[in-house]
Design a protein around this motif. Structure first.
Motif, short mmCIF file in Angstrom:
data_model
loop_
_atom_site.label_atom_id
_atom_site.label_comp_id
_atom_site.label_asym_id
_atom_site.label_seq_id
_atom_site.Cartn_x
_atom_site.Cartn_y
_atom_site.Cartn_z
N LEU A 1 0.82 -1.21 0.00
CA LEU A 1 0.00 0.00 0.00
C LEU A 1 0.85 1.26 0.00
CD1 LEU A 1 -2.61 -1.03 2.73
CD2 LEU A 1 -2.87 -1.21 0.24
N SER A 2 0.39 2.26 -0.72
CA SER A 2 0.99 3.59 -0.60
C SER A 2 0.57 4.19 0.73
CB SER A 2 0.51 4.49 -1.75
OG SER A 2 -0.88 4.73 -1.62
N ASP A 3 1.22 5.26 1.14
CA ASP A 3 0.84 5.92 2.39
C ASP A 3 -0.62 6.35 2.35
OD1 ASP A 3 3.38 5.57 3.37
OD2 ASP A 3 4.03 7.64 3.00
N GLU A 4 -1.05 6.90 1.22
CA GLU A 4 -2.43 7.37 1.11
C GLU A 4 -3.41 6.20 1.18
OE1 GLU A 4 -4.59 9.14 -2.60
OE2 GLU A 4 -3.76 10.83 -1.48
N SER A 5 -3.08 5.09 0.51
CA SER A 5 -3.97 3.93 0.53
C SER A 5 -4.06 3.32 1.92
CB SER A 5 -3.47 2.87 -0.46
OG SER A 5 -3.57 3.34 -1.78
N ARG A 6 -2.92 3.27 2.61
CA ARG A 6 -2.93 2.71 3.97
C ARG A 6 -3.73 3.61 4.91
NH1 ARG A 6 1.78 3.48 4.92
NH2 ARG A 6 1.44 5.32 6.20
N ARG A 7 -3.54 4.92 4.82
CA ARG A 7 -4.30 5.83 5.68
C ARG A 7 -5.79 5.74 5.41
NH1 ARG A 7 0.33 9.44 5.52
NH2 ARG A 7 -0.44 10.39 3.61
N PHE A 8 -6.14 5.58 4.13
CA PHE A 8 -7.55 5.41 3.80
C PHE A 8 -8.10 4.15 4.47
CE2 PHE A 8 -10.34 2.81 1.12
CZ PHE A 8 -11.52 3.53 1.27
N LEU A 9 -7.38 3.03 4.34
CA LEU A 9 -7.84 1.77 4.93
C LEU A 9 -7.91 1.88 6.45
CD1 LEU A 9 -8.65 -1.18 4.55
CD2 LEU A 9 -6.21 -1.77 4.50
N LEU B 1 -15.42 10.78 2.92
CA LEU B 1 -15.44 11.85 1.91
C LEU B 1 -15.84 13.17 2.57
CD1 LEU B 1 -15.02 12.06 -1.20
CD2 LEU B 1 -17.50 11.87 -1.42
N ALA B 2 -16.85 13.12 3.42
CA ALA B 2 -17.30 14.32 4.12
C ALA B 2 -16.24 14.83 5.10
CB ALA B 2 -18.61 14.04 4.86
N LEU B 3 -15.47 13.91 5.65
CA LEU B 3 -14.40 14.29 6.59
C LEU B 3 -13.18 14.87 5.89
CD1 LEU B 3 -14.53 11.24 9.01
CD2 LEU B 3 -14.61 13.63 9.75
N GLY B 4 -13.12 14.69 4.59
CA GLY B 4 -11.95 15.17 3.85
C GLY B 4 -10.83 14.17 3.76
N VAL B 5 -11.12 12.90 4.09
CA VAL B 5 -10.11 11.85 3.95
C VAL B 5 -10.08 11.42 2.48
CG1 VAL B 5 -9.48 9.48 4.58
CG2 VAL B 5 -10.44 11.02 6.30
N PRO B 6 -8.94 11.51 1.82
CA PRO B 6 -8.88 11.13 0.40
C PRO B 6 -9.24 9.66 0.19
CG PRO B 6 -6.91 12.35 1.05
CD PRO B 6 -7.63 12.01 2.31
N LEU B 7 -10.15 9.40 -0.73
CA LEU B 7 -10.51 8.03 -1.07
C LEU B 7 -9.54 7.52 -2.15
CD1 LEU B 7 -14.42 8.13 -1.34
CD2 LEU B 7 -12.97 7.97 0.70
N THR B 8 -9.26 6.24 -2.10
CA THR B 8 -8.44 5.64 -3.15
C THR B 8 -9.27 5.49 -4.42
OG1 THR B 8 -9.05 3.44 -2.34
CG2 THR B 8 -7.00 4.39 -1.51
#
Length: 206
Positions: A72-80, A117-124
């Motif tokens: 996982l990329s950092d963004e993908s891991r944070r999303f999960l 999405l509403a929280l502003g967490v980037p979705l993969t």
């Protein structure tokens, strides 16, 4: 000796991946404090024996496969990471008696991802989201998915918390843990400016 070296290597890999999940908390402390606070309720737990191919949670632990985590990329891991936290907040640790368990998982994933999405967490790019259903409850989305031509084409990135017992027999769904997370949802809903209005209302209604 070879077995010892291999075991040591596996443990080192797990520790390396664990450090990444821990780093997510430091990232959120600076960018989205409510996420850091909620994550602290979960014990980050790398699974060394491959009972779990991706990641899941029982409300006490956040379980992840180190091998999967390493892809996982950092963004993908944070999303999960965020996705699993909000399964807890949204009350998905248990499941109603529904005919289609996969369809229920999809509905829950949509509900959580709409909140992120509403929280502003980037979705993969492959995050499950049905745009016409944003704002609808998981049970409403479950019913809507009855008209889906083939739900098997929709893939979830995690193991649904209510299905975790299939992989970890000791991880039996616990109503007390569900109640604890409901209480936490109510508390964060009352925190000034902690959440966007839509997310706060969702938490209040839990």
């Amino acid at each position: 000796m070879d077995m010892l070296v291999r075991s040591s290597s596996v443990t080192a890999d797990a520790q390396r991946e664990l450090a990444k999940w821990q780093a997510d908390r430091a990232y959120w402390a600076e960018t989205l404090p409510v996420m850091e606070m909620l994550s602290e309720f979960l014990t980050l737990t790398p699974m060394l024996h491959q009972q779990i191919a991706t990641a899941s949670t029982d409300g006490r632990h956040l379980y992840f496969c180190p091998r999967y985590s390493a892809t996982l990329s950092d963004e993908s891991r944070r999303f999960l990471h965020a996705h699993l936290i909000w399964h807890c907040v949204a009350g998905h640790l248990t499941a109603p008696l529904v005919a289609g368990q996969h369809r229920w998982h999809l509905a829950c994933d949509h509900e959580v991802n709409a909140l992120l999405l509403a929280l502003g967490v980037p979705l993969t790019l492959n995050a499950l989201l049905f745009p016409v259903c944003v704002g609808r409850s998981a049970i409403d989305v479950y019913r809507w998915l009855e008209g889906h031509p083939d739900t098997s084409l929709e893939v979830a990135a995690d193991i649904h918390p209510a299905a975790l017992w299939w992989h970890l027999p000791d991880a039996v769904p616990d109503q007390r843990m569900t109640a604890r997370w409901r209480h936490r949802a109510h508390l964060i809903a009352r925190e000034p400016d902690a959440l966007p209005e839509r997310v706060a209302k969702f938490c209040e209604a839990r």
